[in-house]
Design an enzyme around this catalytic site. Sequence first.
Site, PDB file in Angstrom:
ATOM      1  N   ASP A  56       0.861  -1.177   0.000  1.00  0.00           N
ATOM      2  CA  ASP A  56       0.000   0.000   0.000  1.00  0.00           C
ATOM      3  C   ASP A  56       0.910   1.245   0.000  1.00  0.00           C
ATOM      4  O   ASP A  56       2.085   1.157   0.376  1.00  0.00           O
ATOM      5  CB  ASP A  56      -0.871  -0.036   1.263  1.00  0.00           C
ATOM      6  N   LEU A  57       0.394   2.376  -0.409  1.00  0.00           N
ATOM      7  CA  LEU A  57       1.227   3.596  -0.472  1.00  0.00           C
ATOM      8  C   LEU A  57       0.833   4.616   0.608  1.00  0.00           C
ATOM      9  O   LEU A  57       1.587   4.862   1.540  1.00  0.00           O
ATOM     10  CB  LEU A  57       1.108   4.223  -1.872  1.00  0.00           C
ATOM     11  N   ASP A  58      -0.377   5.221   0.481  1.00  0.00           N
ATOM     12  CA  ASP A  58      -0.787   6.284   1.404  1.00  0.00           C
ATOM     13  C   ASP A  58      -0.880   5.762   2.843  1.00  0.00           C
ATOM     14  O   ASP A  58      -1.511   4.735   3.097  1.00  0.00           O
ATOM     15  CB  ASP A  58      -2.165   6.839   0.998  1.00  0.00           C
TER      16      ASP A  58
HETATM   17 MG   LIG Z   1      -3.038   3.238   3.219  1.00  0.00          MG
END
Ligand SMILES: [Mg+2]
Length: 235
Positions: free
Chosen positions: A8-10
């Site tokens: 995942d990024l954010d």
């Molecule tokens: Mg996230």
Amino acid sequence: MIRALTLDLDDTLWAIAPVITRAEAAQHAYLREHCPRTAERYSIEGFRVLRETVARERHDLSHDFTEQRLIALRRALEDSGDDVAHAPHAFDTFFVQRNRVDLYDDVPDALARLAARRPLAALTNGNADLGRVGLGTHFRFSLGAREHGAAKPEPSIFHAACQRLGLPPRAVMHVGDDPWTDIDGAARAGLATCWINRERLPWPEALPRPDVEAHTLAELADHLDGHLDSRACLA
Ligand SMILES: [Mg+2]
């Protein structure tokens, strides 16, 4: 055997709230300059409410924040009597800032360590562009909900990533901050899971626990270095 990671990024590699705050301010500055009636009618908060209204109306676009935002921009411009042709330009000013992120301190080193061992793929419901963020070289590919047509926790997006990695789900670990979309979603799709719990929150009792919990990405790299390819340690 964990042979690849999806990340995942954010809120896993960077905090998203300050990024969105800056991006919304940039969008509003564009509107103030080029479409003052829209800027007057829609404050930053007012535009946020409009975007949330669009999100509620358009469940078919729940995987596509870019399109939701463009629709909200066109609606705001139209409501205010400004030219809707400004919508993509206003979005561009948002998007430039949306990709200016401050990585968590441990991330640059930990990502390099993780990428040296196994292929990494980004798996995001957001619309960050890894090339613009400057992390493209660490990742074999990035799969976004917008591009895939469905968002996490849908199993299909996890399976699509595994397919592109050429691996069965059980050989892939998904790493993310959200207990529902990341961890429960990945577990239901058959992947191993690592919860990045930077805020040291309690795990939601209703959900099965992740295979691994780490407070930073560096902790996960330590864990995987210490237990290379040993599925037995994942508990
Ligand atoms: Mg996230």
